[in-house]
Design an enzyme around this catalytic site. Sequence first.
Site, PDB file in Angstrom:
ATOM      1  N   ARG B  14      -1.689   2.494 -11.767  1.00 16.45           N
ATOM      2  CA  ARG B  14      -2.862   1.680 -11.416  1.00 16.45           C
ATOM      3  C   ARG B  14      -4.170   2.453 -11.592  1.00 16.45           C
ATOM      4  O   ARG B  14      -5.249   1.890 -11.391  1.00 16.45           O
ATOM      5  CB  ARG B  14      -2.714   1.154  -9.991  1.00 16.45           C
ATOM      6  N   GLY B 139       6.318   6.123   7.311  1.00 14.35           N
ATOM      7  CA  GLY B 139       7.562   6.333   8.058  1.00 14.35           C
ATOM      8  C   GLY B 139       7.249   6.866   9.449  1.00 14.35           C
ATOM      9  O   GLY B 139       6.491   7.825   9.601  1.00 14.35           O
TER      10      GLY B 139
END
Lengths: 464, 464, 464
Positions: B14, B139
């Site tokens: 990107r 996480g």
Amino acid sequence: MNNAIILAGGMGKRMHSEKPKVLLEVLGKPMLEWVISACEDADIDNICIVKGYGAEQIDEYLNNRHETAFQPERLGTGHAVMCAAEFLKKNKSGHTFIACGDAPFTDAATIKSAYEHHVNNNAAVTVVTADLDNPHGYGRIIRTDDGISAIVEEKDCSDSQRAIKEISSGCYWFNTEELLGALPKLTRNNAQGEYYLTDTISILLSEGKKACAFKTDNCDAVLGANDRKGLLKLNDIARMRIIEKHLENGVEFVTTDSVVIAPDVVIGASAKILPGTMLMGKTVIGKNSVIGPNSRLTDVTVGENSVLDNVVAACAVVGSNASIGPFVQLRKDTVIKDYAHVGDFVEIKNSTIGEGTAVAHLTYVGDSDVGQNVNFGCGVVTVNYDGTNKARCTIGDNAFIGCNTNLIAPVKIGEAAYTAAGSTVTKDVPDGALAIERSALTIKPDYAKRKLTRHIEKGKRLKH
Amino acid sequence: MNNAIILAGGMGKRMHSEKPKVLLEVLGKPMLEWVISACEDADIDNICIVKGYGAEQIDEYLNNRHETAFQPERLGTGHAVMCAAEFLKKNKSGHTFIACGDAPFTDAATIKSAYEHHVNNNAAVTVVTADLDNPHGYGRIIRTDDGISAIVEEKDCSDSQRAIKEISSGCYWFNTEELLGALPKLTRNNAQGEYYLTDTISILLSEGKKACAFKTDNCDAVLGANDRKGLLKLNDIARMRIIEKHLENGVEFVTTDSVVIAPDVVIGASAKILPGTMLMGKTVIGKNSVIGPNSRLTDVTVGENSVLDNVVAACAVVGSNASIGPFVQLRKDTVIKDYAHVGDFVEIKNSTIGEGTAVAHLTYVGDSDVGQNVNFGCGVVTVNYDGTNKARCTIGDNAFIGCNTNLIAPVKIGEAAYTAAGSTVTKDVPDGALAIERSALTIKPDYAKRKLTRHIEKGKRLKH
Amino acid sequence: MNNAIILAGGMGKRMHSEKPKVLLEVLGKPMLEWVISACEDADIDNICIVKGYGAEQIDEYLNNRHETAFQPERLGTGHAVMCAAEFLKKNKSGHTFIACGDAPFTDAATIKSAYEHHVNNNAAVTVVTADLDNPHGYGRIIRTDDGISAIVEEKDCSDSQRAIKEISSGCYWFNTEELLGALPKLTRNNAQGEYYLTDTISILLSEGKKACAFKTDNCDAVLGANDRKGLLKLNDIARMRIIEKHLENGVEFVTTDSVVIAPDVVIGASAKILPGTMLMGKTVIGKNSVIGPNSRLTDVTVGENSVLDNVVAACAVVGSNASIGPFVQLRKDTVIKDYAHVGDFVEIKNSTIGEGTAVAHLTYVGDSDVGQNVNFGCGVVTVNYDGTNKARCTIGDNAFIGCNTNLIAPVKIGEAAYTAAGSTVTKDVPDGALAIERSALTIKPDYAKRKLTRHIEKGKRLKH
């Protein structure tokens, strides 16, 4: 055949400008031009600009690109449209979009989607609306099951109406014949004594016609400016929107401070735009090029992998793998070919610089055709004006122009020709020849002892 | 002997760049270099960069400075570390830090503190963590009495786990032998079909080993970028952090707009950095110097009390009490001594300018050795290239070089020697002598009446 | 006869500066000067600056403009005022304003209104106060029915006192005789061992005198800075306040990034200030002129409809409809008349450039008087210094100066005279005459084949 009428009669008194308000600029492009562009991009067939204050400036700006109508006095939005009645009568078979010339973020997608909604609903009028978090000051939209029943101004709102967040943008699609029918029925029976275009809605509804609303996602479409602070805010909004678009396309910025990119600029992926850079007009930048810091390009095309460092340029074309700057001006009708180098303190005007040619420092090239792999020494001047006539210089491939050379145009320097440093060249130089204009060097011993008293004194002070 | 493995295999699709993601820059320094610097500053003995996409660009950038390993396809973080197994086997006696090459704010203090925590707790693995106000997407760390039991990905979180604010940075210290033991046990039995380095934690815990977490105060250490907007944000964060550091050291700014200072730049107290200034690379600025506006210095050293106004310079040294600009370029291997003045539209390249010497305007000094208290007139050129050879000019103390003089290198101008304006000097000039190359001046009366028709006409129009 | 005492003794240790704190600048103007200006604008008759740290720098700055008193050691605000006792005794008939030299936003309107309030209430002392949303750290005002009873320091506040939002600015109006009476009664019986000016309030109240408070709307009046970060914040506040003022007057900005406008600058309506522009000192810009980008003007006056693009100028005057830049330096005592054009890479110093004259490129004009409609070719130099003497050039109307001409001062070029390109002009040129200094041009065929080996080789590589 669809029409657009753009209302452009206002003065914008609080702008303190001699220009009509719609000619004030957002990112270097007049607000009127933003709206015209949107109408053109929406494929509207006929566009009429209703001018009033500063009408002659608008005529000059438009240069006959579109039709205009004249509103001799400011008597409201309905009156402005009335002034364009002749335009409507000539083109009455389809629909007409009414736009505000000072709402620059009106966009083609909204115009087109609103048109589809208008036609699919067989509406006499469709108002373009938006949901605003803070609707204060705008007319609220009163929805019904299959359309709208009114637009209620802030001051006339009940408490529940005031809570409505859907507001009128001031833009409308009208069935042109219905609009022509409703206009003569507008009156000035209101506090301001003006003809309000909004009143057409109740007129059409009272005749059993249908009024609809199309809600756009582009809330900025409703924004205008009444003073310089508001205009600056429009610039800020447009500036960050455009920079975000280029970020998505892969353009690199270290910081966006002082970066201004006009709406029609095109930039390739991985190009890098450094601070203090203004890209204006129809500028195009190729992939991987580095522009800035502090460069201002207006209607300039740059190829790939080129560097423009502290460059001011207008109406010029730069190829790929070229290196320009720092501190360079490229003026109108300059073409710099691939792999060319233009170094510090160089001006190029109305000239072509060939592939791989180097113009490294302190040089002016004007009205000249320069071949490939030419080397300009420092301080070269193409003398293109003698006080009466302008003329051109032609320089062949591989030529070597010595430092502080004057080339008196018209003159032709041949391929791989050489001019000696400090020469003024008044005649053509054949291919491979040397041109030299120089006197004998005289050395006068001990002359400087007399001459440099003050200067040497300064040096003594430096040492002590 | 401790190691670091830096994961640098990603493409960064990107970003729309032909470079591998880790070579994209924050404040002019590749993200990979930020991470390498942190590992070096943390005194890690062996560093291995795991390359993948654009591996040859990473090799070219590193230029053999550190070991590399090649990850032929993108199969997860665990796979990347597996590709460095040979590196680990060579250096298996101590511990290994795993770093993300696209997390530029990983810092040496965190690496060192995490190492101490890791060793003091006798852990097999220690994950570097941070508390985030918005932990979404990271996480979560599940703490136990004396360590951690798991890192749970966002999508696998229970509601109570989702409320945990401590998240994994993606950096770890491993006991190297334990890491080598765990790597072969990783599997691709998951939705993405990738080897996850995180899975080493459950493997080591299941074997009765200890997994710990070290929480850093530097929350920015977890930041990376997936697109140009994210990369711009990293630049913004770094930019303001660095400016704040210099403010604390007593550096003065009128505004920080368009000011970019690279991480390794050193600036003395009371120096003043004006808007539009970029200080890049290893630039050093002395006390009380004023830099800018609009100056860009790369690997430049400046002494105290000097002024650099609108200067572009690279690989140059400027002394103290020097005044440079506005509009000057100093190129590679330039040395400007104390009290020298370099004025507008001057380029200096590969030259030494002596103490107290003035090069005031429109001059190019290249490949030259210039003494003290020399005075350059305006428009002087050192002619250092004749199309075949480059050569040097030598100018003695107190010399006075007349305006628009060409010095044809190699040439030596003696001490307190003088060159007359407009001369081209092709021979050495002895100390105290004058060199003059000039023809007789001819005056032709009334000539201009014929010559200047268009020009004089313009003047008449001006008056009327 | 009213007085002001400005407390200016502090060092500002955390500024890391060799200057006393009050000489540090906000928008290029020392904080002390902001406060002096406010006192002058409030028509205060006698001003005394109490200096301490760096007293000689303050003397040098003031250059005897106002009286000073010396505070030999830092023993509190009361002690500072005591050091000015002689000044007060000389001027004891009226009232005395005590101002903080490091509170630059103290304004004349506040001083005047506070004075009226002070006199109308027949107060012995009137403290200037402000309501702050966050009063933490400031002394709170305890109001009574007709005045105040105390100023309570943060650390001495009860809970209810801590909730008070009205705080002391540290500025006061005193009846001068009352102040002189109270000063000797101040003691150092406190934790810091300092004389506090605040203590005069309880002294005066205990003697039955009246203490009042005047609350200003200008909350910024209380702001000071203790470190570079605080000083930058003052600059930011001042910068945006001043830009807002100009917006209200109709000045146009595309973005305010990197724009710095000093407090005393005057700008006409519809002038346009482009990014990267610094307008300093007493600069005046006329209506419709366009300044920038990247221009820095200090004490420059510009007329209407002029353009200054990438210009650095100081102590210069530019007329109307002039076009300057890009990349121009105008130095001290330059006057550019209406309709003149000064183009790229030109320096003008101590010279007048007549109406309609063009100095288009790469030229230095110093110490010269240039008439109307003169045309300078590219690369012209006025040779105004011969190492011992400086002298002037005079150039008549309609003259045409050829490219790369040296004019050796003193010299006079007549009206409509012409100098040929590349000439060094050492004698006066009569009106309408041509001056030419040039040798014969020699062409040497085939010379370049030998000379240009390396250069031509490069061209061959370019093609293959």
